[in-house]
Design a protein around this motif. Structure first.
Motif, PDB file in Angstrom:
ATOM      1  N   GLY A   1       0.840  -1.183   0.128  1.00  0.00           N
ATOM      2  CA  GLY A   1       0.012  -0.007  -0.118  1.00  0.00           C
ATOM      3  C   GLY A   1       0.890   1.253   0.009  1.00  0.00           C
ATOM      4  O   GLY A   1       0.548   2.176  -0.637  1.00  0.00           O
ATOM      5  N   ILE A   2       1.835   1.240   0.815  1.00  0.00           N
ATOM      6  CA  ILE A   2       2.793   2.301   0.892  1.00  0.00           C
ATOM      7  C   ILE A   2       3.529   2.719  -0.556  1.00  0.00           C
ATOM      8  O   ILE A   2       3.394   3.793  -1.050  1.00  0.00           O
ATOM      9  CB  ILE A   2       4.035   2.276   2.089  1.00  0.00           C
ATOM     10  N   VAL A   3       4.218   1.701  -1.090  1.00  0.00           N
ATOM     11  CA  VAL A   3       4.820   1.749  -2.260  1.00  0.00           C
ATOM     12  C   VAL A   3       3.555   2.300  -3.546  1.00  0.00           C
ATOM     13  O   VAL A   3       4.075   2.936  -4.242  1.00  0.00           O
ATOM     14  CB  VAL A   3       5.291   0.262  -2.877  1.00  0.00           C
ATOM     15  N   PHE A   4       2.520   1.755  -3.593  1.00  0.00           N
ATOM     16  CA  PHE A   4       1.559   1.946  -4.518  1.00  0.00           C
ATOM     17  C   PHE A   4       1.074   3.362  -4.256  1.00  0.00           C
ATOM     18  O   PHE A   4       0.923   4.419  -5.154  1.00  0.00           O
ATOM     19  CB  PHE A   4       0.346   1.319  -4.508  1.00  0.00           C
ATOM     20  N   PHE A   5       1.062   3.935  -3.106  1.00  0.00           N
ATOM     21  CA  PHE A   5       0.541   5.360  -2.616  1.00  0.00           C
ATOM     22  C   PHE A   5       1.822   6.261  -3.065  1.00  0.00           C
ATOM     23  O   PHE A   5       1.167   7.470  -3.641  1.00  0.00           O
ATOM     24  CB  PHE A   5       0.337   5.580  -1.308  1.00  0.00           C
ATOM     25  N   ILE A   6       3.063   5.814  -2.839  1.00  0.00           N
ATOM     26  CA  ILE A   6       4.094   6.777  -3.316  1.00  0.00           C
ATOM     27  C   ILE A   6       4.233   6.659  -4.962  1.00  0.00           C
ATOM     28  O   ILE A   6       4.276   8.080  -5.570  1.00  0.00           O
ATOM     29  CB  ILE A   6       5.334   6.227  -3.063  1.00  0.00           C
ATOM     30  N   SER A   7       3.686   5.625  -5.575  1.00  0.00           N
ATOM     31  CA  SER A   7       4.066   5.545  -6.890  1.00  0.00           C
ATOM     32  C   SER A   7       2.826   6.479  -7.643  1.00  0.00           C
ATOM     33  O   SER A   7       2.878   7.213  -8.726  1.00  0.00           O
ATOM     34  CB  SER A   7       3.733   4.097  -7.495  1.00  0.00           C
TER      35      SER A   7
ATOM     36  N   ASN B   1       4.534  11.458 -10.191  1.00  0.00           N
ATOM     37  CA  ASN B   1       3.659  11.688 -11.076  1.00  0.00           C
ATOM     38  C   ASN B   1       3.294  10.162 -11.596  1.00  0.00           C
ATOM     39  O   ASN B   1       3.772   9.425 -12.314  1.00  0.00           O
ATOM     40  CB  ASN B   1       4.246  12.173 -12.462  1.00  0.00           C
ATOM     41  N   SER B   2       1.965   9.788 -11.334  1.00  0.00           N
ATOM     42  CA  SER B   2       1.698   8.388 -11.616  1.00  0.00           C
ATOM     43  C   SER B   2       1.384   8.076 -13.033  1.00  0.00           C
ATOM     44  O   SER B   2       1.464   6.666 -13.794  1.00  0.00           O
ATOM     45  CB  SER B   2       0.082   8.080 -11.170  1.00  0.00           C
ATOM     46  N   GLU B   3       1.589   9.135 -14.176  1.00  0.00           N
ATOM     47  CA  GLU B   3       1.462   8.854 -15.525  1.00  0.00           C
ATOM     48  C   GLU B   3       2.841   8.686 -16.107  1.00  0.00           C
ATOM     49  O   GLU B   3       2.926   8.560 -17.090  1.00  0.00           O
ATOM     50  CB  GLU B   3       0.921  10.056 -16.223  1.00  0.00           C
TER      51      GLU B   3
ATOM     52  N   GLY C   1      16.358  -6.369 -12.561  1.00  0.00           N
ATOM     53  CA  GLY C   1      16.920  -6.583 -14.016  1.00  0.00           C
ATOM     54  C   GLY C   1      16.307  -5.595 -14.949  1.00  0.00           C
ATOM     55  O   GLY C   1      16.631  -4.860 -15.435  1.00  0.00           O
ATOM     56  N   ASP C   2      15.007  -5.857 -15.147  1.00  0.00           N
ATOM     57  CA  ASP C   2      14.145  -5.242 -16.082  1.00  0.00           C
ATOM     58  C   ASP C   2      13.546  -3.803 -15.641  1.00  0.00           C
ATOM     59  O   ASP C   2      13.754  -3.015 -16.441  1.00  0.00           O
ATOM     60  CB  ASP C   2      12.925  -5.891 -16.238  1.00  0.00           C
ATOM     61  N   GLY C   3      13.678  -3.679 -14.468  1.00  0.00           N
ATOM     62  CA  GLY C   3      13.398  -2.578 -13.805  1.00  0.00           C
ATOM     63  C   GLY C   3      14.548  -1.262 -14.319  1.00  0.00           C
ATOM     64  O   GLY C   3      14.399  -0.347 -14.624  1.00  0.00           O
ATOM     65  N   PHE C   4      15.704  -1.743 -13.862  1.00  0.00           N
ATOM     66  CA  PHE C   4      16.956  -0.969 -13.873  1.00  0.00           C
ATOM     67  C   PHE C   4      17.185  -0.668 -15.532  1.00  0.00           C
ATOM     68  O   PHE C   4      17.946   0.177 -16.016  1.00  0.00           O
ATOM     69  CB  PHE C   4      18.097  -1.356 -13.188  1.00  0.00           C
ATOM     70  N   ALA C   5      17.043  -1.908 -16.333  1.00  0.00           N
ATOM     71  CA  ALA C   5      16.991  -1.701 -17.660  1.00  0.00           C
ATOM     72  C   ALA C   5      16.398  -0.447 -18.229  1.00  0.00           C
ATOM     73  O   ALA C   5      16.888   0.344 -19.009  1.00  0.00           O
ATOM     74  CB  ALA C   5      16.701  -3.041 -18.317  1.00  0.00           C
ATOM     75  N   SER C   6      15.081  -0.154 -17.986  1.00  0.00           N
ATOM     76  CA  SER C   6      14.303   0.980 -18.358  1.00  0.00           C
ATOM     77  C   SER C   6      14.831   2.181 -17.769  1.00  0.00           C
ATOM     78  O   SER C   6      14.842   3.225 -18.556  1.00  0.00           O
ATOM     79  CB  SER C   6      12.880   0.633 -17.798  1.00  0.00           C
ATOM     80  N   VAL C   7      15.184   2.243 -16.337  1.00  0.00           N
ATOM     81  CA  VAL C   7      15.661   3.337 -15.812  1.00  0.00           C
ATOM     82  C   VAL C   7      17.067   3.921 -16.478  1.00  0.00           C
ATOM     83  O   VAL C   7      17.044   5.136 -16.772  1.00  0.00           O
ATOM     84  CB  VAL C   7      15.947   3.200 -14.164  1.00  0.00           C
TER      85      VAL C   7
ATOM     86  N   ARG D   1       6.233   4.031 -12.713  1.00  0.00           N
ATOM     87  CA  ARG D   1       5.928   2.772 -12.877  1.00  0.00           C
ATOM     88  C   ARG D   1       7.030   1.728 -12.631  1.00  0.00           C
ATOM     89  O   ARG D   1       6.999   0.704 -11.945  1.00  0.00           O
ATOM     90  CB  ARG D   1       5.412   2.343 -14.447  1.00  0.00           C
ATOM     91  N   LYS D   2       8.006   2.353 -12.793  1.00  0.00           N
ATOM     92  CA  LYS D   2       9.401   1.573 -12.851  1.00  0.00           C
ATOM     93  C   LYS D   2       9.726   1.551 -11.378  1.00  0.00           C
ATOM     94  O   LYS D   2      10.301   0.464 -10.743  1.00  0.00           O
ATOM     95  CB  LYS D   2      10.539   2.214 -13.538  1.00  0.00           C
ATOM     96  N   PHE D   3       9.502   2.678 -10.474  1.00  0.00           N
ATOM     97  CA  PHE D   3       9.593   2.654  -9.045  1.00  0.00           C
ATOM     98  C   PHE D   3       8.605   1.444  -8.519  1.00  0.00           C
ATOM     99  O   PHE D   3       9.263   0.676  -7.835  1.00  0.00           O
ATOM    100  CB  PHE D   3       9.129   4.012  -8.414  1.00  0.00           C
ATOM    101  N   LEU D   4       7.436   1.410  -8.838  1.00  0.00           N
ATOM    102  CA  LEU D   4       6.718   0.366  -8.352  1.00  0.00           C
ATOM    103  C   LEU D   4       7.402  -0.837  -8.729  1.00  0.00           C
ATOM    104  O   LEU D   4       7.161  -1.946  -7.950  1.00  0.00           O
ATOM    105  CB  LEU D   4       5.218   0.627  -8.891  1.00  0.00           C
TER     106      LEU D   4
END
Length: 223
Positions: free
Chosen positions: A15-21, A26-28, A124-130, A33-36
């Motif tokens: 819940g905390i992670v989703f709230f921050i995201s 900016n949720s858009e 892996g996939d998350g940091f690939a995008s970042v 998305r990658k933070f989540l």
């Protein structure tokens, strides 16, 4: 009772992670998305403390998958209008939780394989995008989705580092992890990176952890 305590901790964290995201970032945005995407991967460090893989599958990852599906445009009933869900492939986050559930069921006695497979996807996939978004200059497109060489290198390195951290943590808490050598780790990281590079948008959330899990099982259990 202990599983209930862990369940509460897990969903408070989610819940905390989703709230921050949604609300802080900016949720858009792709970053939201990658933070989540990355932060949800941290749930692998809670997995060893559940009584079984199936408990976590039934009471954690499956409910999350259902909720995420109900937040997509494909759901007959939309429970929430999420900018984070819309910022990428509509089913991407659902695939994330769904394949986690499948891996927990497929490998009920190989928690380490599940953790390493999810780590390859989340970190892996998350940091690939970042990294690709920040530093990517060499673009390639193999299956209709733009990737960058810098992002792929970032994914490979993130898998290596995160895998070592996961193994170290699991050994520290007495959880089972597959026994592998450096060659196996490098090979799996290379193949996972290749799979991500050829997966159509969104499907990498299924293909990367599934291929990684199968490879770990072949190299550390079957052989």
């Amino acid at each position: 009772m202990y599983d209930i305590f862990l369940w509460i901790i897990t969903f408070v964290y989610v819940g905390i992670v989703f709230f921050i995201s949604e609300k802080v970032f900016n949720s858009e945005s792709v970053f939201s998305r990658k933070f989540l995407h990355i932060m949800m991967g941290n749930l692998i460090f809670i997995m060893p403390f559940y009584s079984s893989n199936l408990v976590m599958a039934i009471f954690v990852t499956l409910p999350i998958a259902i909720v995420l599906f109900l937040m997509t445009d494909y759901s007959p009933i939309q429970i929430m209008n999420s900018g984070t869900t819309r910022s990428g492939h509509n089913l991407g986050l659902f695939y994330y939780a769904f394949i986690w559930t499948i891996l927990l069921i497929i490998f009920p006695n190989n928690l380490g394989i599940v953790a390493l497979s999810i780590g390859a996807m989340s970190y892996g996939d998350g940091f690939a995008s970042v990294i690709g978004g920040m530093y990517g200059k060499h673009i390639y497109n193999l299956t209709g989705d733009d990737k960058t060489l810098e992002g792929s290198v970032g994914m490979f390195c993130a898998i290596i580092v995160s895998s070592l951290v996961i193994v170290g943590f699991y050994l520290l808490v007495g959880a089972s992890v597959p026994s592998f050598n450096v060659f196996s780790l490098v090979l799996i990281a290379l193949i996972a990176t290749f799979v991500e590079s050829v997966s159509p948008k969104g499907l990498d959330n299924i293909m990367v952890p599934l291929s990684t899990g199968i490879l770990y099982w072949i190299l550390t259990v079957l052989l």
